[in-house]
Design an enzyme around this catalytic site. Sequence first.
Site, short mmCIF file in Angstrom:
data_model
loop_
_atom_site.label_atom_id
_atom_site.label_comp_id
_atom_site.label_asym_id
_atom_site.label_seq_id
_atom_site.Cartn_x
_atom_site.Cartn_y
_atom_site.Cartn_z
N LYS A 99 -10.64 -3.98 -2.49
CA LYS A 99 -11.60 -2.87 -2.53
C LYS A 99 -10.99 -1.61 -3.12
O LYS A 99 -11.60 -0.94 -3.93
CB LYS A 99 -12.06 -2.52 -1.10
CG LYS A 99 -13.12 -3.41 -0.55
CD LYS A 99 -13.58 -2.85 0.78
CE LYS A 99 -13.27 -3.79 1.92
NZ LYS A 99 -12.03 -3.59 2.64
N LYS A 105 0.82 -1.22 0.00
CA LYS A 105 0.00 0.00 0.00
C LYS A 105 0.85 1.27 0.00
O LYS A 105 0.41 2.32 -0.46
CB LYS A 105 -0.96 0.00 1.19
CG LYS A 105 -2.07 -1.02 1.02
CD LYS A 105 -3.19 -0.87 2.00
CE LYS A 105 -4.31 -1.87 1.67
NZ LYS A 105 -5.41 -1.87 2.61
N LYS A 143 -4.33 -9.69 -5.82
CA LYS A 143 -5.53 -10.11 -5.09
C LYS A 143 -6.66 -9.13 -5.35
O LYS A 143 -6.42 -7.93 -5.53
CB LYS A 143 -5.18 -10.20 -3.60
CG LYS A 143 -6.00 -9.39 -2.65
CD LYS A 143 -5.51 -9.43 -1.24
CE LYS A 143 -5.75 -8.09 -0.58
NZ LYS A 143 -7.10 -7.92 -0.06
N1 AQP Z 1 -9.18 -11.18 -2.54
C1 AQP Z 1 -9.56 -11.70 -1.39
N2 AQP Z 1 -9.80 -13.01 -1.28
C2 AQP Z 1 -10.21 -13.56 -0.10
N3 AQP Z 1 -10.40 -12.82 1.02
C3 AQP Z 1 -10.16 -11.50 0.94
N4 AQP Z 1 -10.25 -10.51 1.86
C4 AQP Z 1 -9.90 -9.33 1.28
N5 AQP Z 1 -9.59 -9.52 -0.01
C5 AQP Z 1 -9.73 -10.87 -0.24
C6 AQP Z 1 -10.67 -10.69 3.23
O1 AQP Z 1 -11.77 -9.81 3.46
C7 AQP Z 1 -11.63 -9.20 4.75
C8 AQP Z 1 -11.57 -7.68 4.52
O2 AQP Z 1 -10.61 -7.07 5.27
P1 AQP Z 1 -10.27 -5.52 5.20
O3 AQP Z 1 -11.46 -4.76 4.77
O4 AQP Z 1 -9.71 -5.17 6.51
O5 AQP Z 1 -9.16 -5.30 4.14
P2 AQP Z 1 -8.30 -6.10 3.17
O6 AQP Z 1 -7.93 -7.45 3.64
O7 AQP Z 1 -7.14 -5.21 2.82
O8 AQP Z 1 -9.34 -6.22 1.98
P3 AQP Z 1 -9.42 -5.44 0.64
O9 AQP Z 1 -10.69 -5.84 -0.01
O10 AQP Z 1 -8.18 -5.60 -0.15
O11 AQP Z 1 -9.59 -3.93 1.09
P4 AQP Z 1 -8.67 -2.66 0.95
O12 AQP Z 1 -8.42 -2.48 -0.51
O13 AQP Z 1 -9.52 -1.58 1.53
O14 AQP Z 1 -7.42 -2.88 1.73
C9 AQP Z 1 -10.38 -9.81 5.37
O15 AQP Z 1 -10.72 -10.92 6.15
C10 AQP Z 1 -9.58 -10.23 4.18
O16 AQP Z 1 -8.68 -11.27 4.46
#
Ligand code: AQP
Length: 346
Positions: A213, A129, A210
């Site tokens: 969001k 990030k 991956k």
């Molecule tokens: N691609 C993925 N496959 C499986 N699980 C996923 N998770 C996120 N992306 C995937 C799981 O969803 C939860 C969300 O956690 P978060 O909102 O704290 O942030 P993250 O893991 O960083 O998810 P994102 O979607 O990538 O969000 P941003 O872009 O905002 O950082 C967790 O349990 C994660 O493992």
Amino acid sequence: MTEPALAATAADVSSQRPRVLSGMQPTDALHLGNYLGALRQWVARQDEQDALFCVVDLHALTIPEAVDPAELRHRSRAVAALYFACGLDPERNVVFLQSHVPEHAECSWILTCVTPLGWLYRMTQFKSKAEGRESVGAGLLTYPVLQAADILLYDADEVPVGEDQVQHVELTRDIATRFNRLFGDTFVLPRAVIPGAGARIMGLDDPTEKMSKSVMIERPGHAIGLLDRPEVLKKTIMSAVTDSQREFRFEHASPGVRNLLTILHALSEEPLESIGARFEGRGYGDLKKAVLEAVLERVTPIREHYEALMRDPAELDRILGRGAEAARERAAATLARVKAAVGVGI
Ligand code: AQP
């Protein structure tokens, strides 16, 4: 005689249920990776656990350039509504907004003081990030400590997450272990629980990344949004990156094709090999159509339920208010223990 015996049995059962904590950042609406990696298992096990789920809105501040305050307020409510729309029952789980429980930030400060900087610089999410940014806020580096506070405040045994978050849960264990060594046994050591299928869903436009969001906002075609309309889902899935082969060969499936297989397997629970056999020698269009059908079947009722919940924001706020009260009671008790251990708050 009967009453005490029954009470003892109920208490025993409840004390055997694992204590669970997990949450998601309201950086945007959720995608299929969030659902398959985490949310789906929260819902599936809600009768077997003593669980708290939060919308971690304080975490959504780590890239301040991307924060629109009105939008963040809306998304926080929207993510909570999505939890419920996916089947999480507020009667059986404590559901709340992280910022409604100030103990998270206070505990996070104490934990920050026992966390070596080197541990934070090693986090792969921080590296990815921070990469390419002109300015990186200290919060982006320290947010895994806030996440540790989120988990440790509730004495969580288990943290159901997707694969990308396992490193942060391990860091939480390390921080708790270090704290316990320095100040005496205070924290329960949690463990990450990842699903058998769908623990890491990749981007449809780039299967080496991956599904995420924050990328979803910038790149249409990257993610399958839980709130996407059917025509958008069709476009995203039918344009998913595969490879230059003409037809499907299970043995030689490229990363993009494997990602589609994983999605179908996770949604249908049909074994991978049997999906492979069904599509062997057929064009990728057939596989994509099957994925689209499975996605539509799963997300359409979720989107409809979500839209109904969002029509009554006062009711959502009432549920979240009740959740915050229940969460605060537990968080305050742990924080008192933590403060007593380090000698502050006399
Ligand atoms: N691609 C993925 N496959 C499986 N699980 C996923 N998770 C996120 N992306 C995937 C799981 O969803 C939860 C969300 O956690 P978060 O909102 O704290 O942030 P993250 O893991 O960083 O998810 P994102 O979607 O990538 O969000 P941003 O872009 O905002 O950082 C967790 O349990 C994660 O493992």
